[in-house]
Each structure stands twice: as structure tokens, then as C-alpha cells.
Motif scaffolding. Structure first.
Motif, short mmCIF file in Angstrom:
data_model
loop_
_atom_site.label_atom_id
_atom_site.label_comp_id
_atom_site.label_asym_id
_atom_site.label_seq_id
_atom_site.Cartn_x
_atom_site.Cartn_y
_atom_site.Cartn_z
N GLU A 132 3.06 4.30 13.70
CA GLU A 132 3.06 5.70 13.96
C GLU A 132 1.87 6.35 13.34
N SER A 144 3.48 8.68 26.91
CA SER A 144 3.90 7.65 26.47
C SER A 144 3.45 6.25 26.84
N GLN A 170 8.93 0.47 25.92
CA GLN A 170 9.98 0.63 25.02
C GLN A 170 9.85 1.01 23.60
N GLY A 224 8.00 4.27 23.16
CA GLY A 224 9.36 5.02 23.05
C GLY A 224 9.92 5.32 21.78
N ALA A 225 10.31 4.32 21.15
CA ALA A 225 10.80 4.37 19.73
C ALA A 225 9.67 4.73 18.91
N ALA A 238 9.49 8.47 19.50
CA ALA A 238 10.78 9.25 19.25
C ALA A 238 10.83 9.65 17.58
N VAL A 249 8.54 12.28 16.95
CA VAL A 249 9.05 13.56 17.50
C VAL A 249 10.20 14.06 16.34
N GLY A 250 11.02 13.26 15.86
CA GLY A 250 12.07 13.54 14.80
C GLY A 250 11.48 14.06 13.54
N GLU A 284 5.03 16.38 19.41
CA GLU A 284 5.84 17.07 20.48
C GLU A 284 5.67 16.61 21.83
N ARG A 285 6.62 16.77 22.64
CA ARG A 285 6.78 16.11 24.03
C ARG A 285 6.91 17.47 24.97
N VAL A 316 2.74 13.88 25.42
CA VAL A 316 2.84 13.82 23.99
C VAL A 316 1.46 14.40 23.34
#
Length: 149
Positions: free
Chosen positions: A38, A53, A65, A68-69, A72, A75-76, A81-82, A94
Motif C-alpha cells: 500500500e 490498476s 488481482q 486490485g486487492a 481496494a 480506497v476503503g 480514489e478510482r 487511480v
């Protein structure tokens, strides 16, 4: 008689020294809740600007993949932001949010302070001046290395 430095030896010494520095700095304790992937994504987006991504995955040499995690999770947390790519509505871009930039700034400030403490405690003024003179050259060297074959 002064002999010019061997460029191969200089390159190897730089790789070794910078490698040690980078590894140790990454190990410095920083009060954030981010994983290394991250942090890496946030730093890359800050440095290079918005990206898809897939582009982030290629740069990090991981699967789409996994990226993407990672995205995500960011973002959470409200750190990235997307958004739809204005030039191609099928593509999602992103980018770092204000909160993400603030977190990066705080992390960099903390690490900078930690390095400054080491410099003050263990290096002479002359050595600090030498490091100050070398810093722009190291950055230029890093930016000069091609990232694609």
C-alpha cells in the motif's frame, strides 16, 4: 598521479550503499496502518501521477488481482480514489486523495527526522555537506535509469 575512478566499481559501490540505505529506511518505525504494498502504491501515484490498476501491477511486478486487492484497501481507507478515464470511459484511473497525500507527507517527515537525527549524531559537518552535494546527483542517477528494456 591521480587515477580516475573505475566506473564499474563506482556503480557497484552505489548499488550496495543505496541498497543498504533504502532497506534500513524502510525498516524505520512509522506510525501508519499501511502495508508495504500500500505504501508503495501511494508513493508511486504521488511521484508519477494517476494510473490504472493494470499499470500499477506491471510497475510493481505483481498480478492484477493482487494489485486490485491493494487498491481496494486504499480506497476503503480513503487514501486513493478510482475515476473513469476522461479519454477512455472503459478505463478506471487511480489517484491519491488529499488524505493519502497527508499520510505520505507525515511518513516522509517522520523518516526525514529520523535520518536527520542519525546525521547529527554520527556524521561530521563536512560529511553532511558531502552528502548534501551528492543527493541531487543520486536523484538524477535514479531518474536516468530506464525502467523499460
Amino acid at each position: 598521479m591521480r587515477q580516475d575512478p573505475d566506473v564499474d566499481e563506482v556503480a557497484e559501490a552505489l548499488l550496495s550503499g543505496v541498497g543498504v540505505l533504502v532497506r534500513r529506511v524502510r525498516q524505520l518505525p512509522v506510525q501508519d496502518r499501511l502495508t508495504m504494498p500500500e505504501r508503495s502504491v501511494l508513493s508511486r501515484l504521488d511521484r508519477d501521477g494517476p494510473a490504472s490498476s493494470a499499470e500499477l501491477a506491471r510497475a510493481a511486478q505483481i498480478t492484477a488481482q493482487s494489485m486490485g486487492a491493494t487498491v481496494a484497501g486504499l480506497v476503503g481507507q480513503g487514501l486513493v480514489e478510482r475515476r473513469r478515464d476522461p479519454g477512455d470511459g472503459r478505463r478506471v484511473i487511480v489517484s491519491v486523495t488529499t488524505a493519502g497525500l497527508a499520510l505520505l507527507d507525515a511518513k516522509r517527515h517522520t523518516r526525514g527526522q529520523q535520518l536527520a537525527h542519525v546525521l547529527t549524531e554520527q556524521f561530521t559537518e563536512r560529511e553532511i555537506r558531502q552528502l548534501a552535494a551528492a543527493a541531487p546527483l543520486l536523484e538524477r542517477l535514479g531518474r536516468s535509469i530506464p525502467t523499460t528494456p
